[in-house]
Design a protein around this motif. Structure first.
Motif, PDB file in Angstrom:
ATOM      1  N   TYR A   1     117.413 -32.869  56.228  1.00 52.64           N
ATOM      2  CA  TYR A   1     118.795 -33.097  56.662  1.00 52.64           C
ATOM      3  C   TYR A   1     119.604 -31.809  56.787  1.00 52.64           C
ATOM      4  N   GLY A   2     119.004 -30.661  56.482  1.00 52.43           N
ATOM      5  CA  GLY A   2     119.737 -29.409  56.591  1.00 52.43           C
ATOM      6  C   GLY A   2     120.695 -29.154  55.452  1.00 52.43           C
ATOM      7  N   VAL A   3     120.563 -29.913  54.374  1.00 51.90           N
ATOM      8  CA  VAL A   3     121.438 -29.776  53.205  1.00 51.90           C
ATOM      9  C   VAL A   3     120.587 -29.310  52.026  1.00 51.90           C
ATOM     10  N   SER A   4     121.111 -28.370  51.238  1.00 51.67           N
ATOM     11  CA  SER A   4     120.345 -27.826  50.116  1.00 51.67           C
ATOM     12  C   SER A   4     121.038 -28.096  48.788  1.00 51.67           C
ATOM     13  N   ILE A   5     120.220 -28.195  47.742  1.00 51.96           N
ATOM     14  CA  ILE A   5     120.714 -28.385  46.373  1.00 51.96           C
ATOM     15  C   ILE A   5     120.013 -27.375  45.484  1.00 51.96           C
ATOM     16  N   THR A   6     120.790 -26.547  44.814  1.00 56.08           N
ATOM     17  CA  THR A   6     120.234 -25.576  43.872  1.00 56.08           C
ATOM     18  C   THR A   6     120.666 -25.945  42.460  1.00 56.08           C
ATOM     19  N   THR A   7     119.713 -25.990  41.553  1.00 67.33           N
ATOM     20  CA  THR A   7     120.016 -26.203  40.141  1.00 67.33           C
ATOM     21  C   THR A   7     119.995 -24.846  39.449  1.00 67.33           C
ATOM     22  N   VAL A   8     121.133 -24.447  38.901  1.00 65.68           N
ATOM     23  CA  VAL A   8     121.222 -23.178  38.172  1.00 65.68           C
ATOM     24  C   VAL A   8     121.046 -23.480  36.691  1.00 65.68           C
ATOM     25  N   MET A   9     120.117 -22.759  36.056  1.00 62.46           N
ATOM     26  CA  MET A   9     119.720 -23.073  34.678  1.00 62.46           C
ATOM     27  C   MET A   9     119.831 -21.819  33.808  1.00 62.46           C
ATOM     28  N   PRO A  10     121.047 -21.547  33.292  1.00 58.34           N
ATOM     29  CA  PRO A  10     121.213 -20.364  32.438  1.00 58.34           C
ATOM     30  C   PRO A  10     120.667 -20.610  31.034  1.00 58.34           C
ATOM     31  N   SER A  11     120.379 -19.528  30.349  1.00 56.38           N
ATOM     32  CA  SER A  11     120.075 -19.595  28.919  1.00 56.38           C
ATOM     33  C   SER A  11     121.418 -19.676  28.190  1.00 56.38           C
ATOM     34  N   VAL A  12     121.772 -18.719  27.404  1.00 61.90           N
ATOM     35  CA  VAL A  12     123.052 -18.726  26.697  1.00 61.90           C
ATOM     36  C   VAL A  12     124.060 -17.911  27.498  1.00 61.90           C
ATOM     37  N   VAL A  13     125.249 -18.468  27.694  1.00 64.95           N
ATOM     38  CA  VAL A  13     126.299 -17.784  28.444  1.00 64.95           C
ATOM     39  C   VAL A  13     127.483 -17.545  27.507  1.00 64.95           C
TER      40      VAL A  13
END
Length: 271
Positions: free
Chosen positions: A172-184
């Motif tokens: 569909y031309g749509v993207s999803i990114t999951t950002v997975m930080p450690s400790v911020v």
């Protein structure tokens, strides 16, 4: 498909502080027109007042009607090009000692907010065949964290939900990114004994949010070398993994009781 941030309409939940605020500032630097949603309207307004062309809206991400009103403000500027599902809280302590209502509220914010946001923007993005969503999860979505059981479960859920929806919208031309930080270094981790655990600044996570608009990669871990940690934990016998975490004092490090952790817990109890 990458999206162009210059002139884009971007919505950031939980944008009144921490990672959300840093993301708002980074997106404005790229020329985006940003709407901040936060249950703490005063905090969101303070961020908006320090920037040009940014609007602040009171938002309870767990409430679909509230989320729709938030998006309505953004749509007055044009179709939503980017949604950053950042809002989240963490209740710490032994699972059996925590108030069930607070734990259900934690899931409603951390998971329900992502469900509401994606469900409300995806139909329009799919129709336009253009758009990007960033779901802020955590490395807790790849490994268990004693002392934050429901938070861990919620971040596993966000990561899994993102993967599944990505599969559904492929093409569909749509993207999803999951950002997975450690400790911020935010209020969420204030007062925790995190020596020896990789720690990032909110601006570093914000930079990954911006970069994901260009590359659209499915998952981004911070730091990047932690990417295989989930597979390593799953490969270990569960009893061995529990023993290692007990030896490291995992629960005491994640859920200490001190003035700074109590201050954060008192604030999120009003979320």
């Amino acid at each position: 498909m990458p999206i162009t941030l210059n002139g884009a309409v971007a919505c950031v939940t939980g944008g009144g502080r921490g990672i959300g605020e840093a993301a708002v500032r980074a997106l404005v630097d790229q020329g985006a027109r940003v709407v901040i949603g936060d249950i703490d309207l005063a905090a969101a307004q303070a961020v908006a007042a320090s920037l040009s062309g940014v609007q602040a809206v009171k938002l309870d991400v767990a409430d679909p009607d509230s989320f729709e009103e938030f998006l309505k403000v953004a749509r007055e500027m044009g179709p939503v090009d980017l949604l950053v599902n950042n809002a989240g809280i963490m209740r710490t302590g032994a699972f059996v000692t925590l108030d069930p209502a607070s734990l259900h509220r934690e899931m409603a914010i951390n998971v329900g907010g992502v469900i509401n946001g994606m469900r409300l923007v995806l139909p329009e993005m799919q129709q336009r065949r253009y758009g990007h969503i960033v779901n802020v999860s955590s490395m807790a979505g790849k490994m268990t964290c004693s002392g934050a059981a429901v938070y861990t479960a919620s971040k596993f859920a966000v990561a899994s939900l993102s993967r599944t929806v990505r599969a559904e919208i492929a093409g569909y031309g749509v993207s999803i990114t999951t950002v997975m930080p450690s400790v911020v270094d935010t209020d969420l981790t204030a007062g925790m004994n995190i020596r020896g655990i990789p720690k990032a600044r909110p601006c570093e996570i914000a930079a990954e949010v911006v970069a994901s608009c260009r590359h659209g990669q499915p998952e981004v871990t911070m730091p990047k070398w932690l990417f295989p940690i989930g597979a390593i934990e799953q490969a270990l016998p569960e009893r061995l993994g529990h023993w290692v975490k007990r030896m490291a004092g995992a629960q005491e490090r994640i859920a200490p009781d001190n003035a700074r952790t109590r201050k954060y817990q008192e604030r999120v109890s009003r979320s």
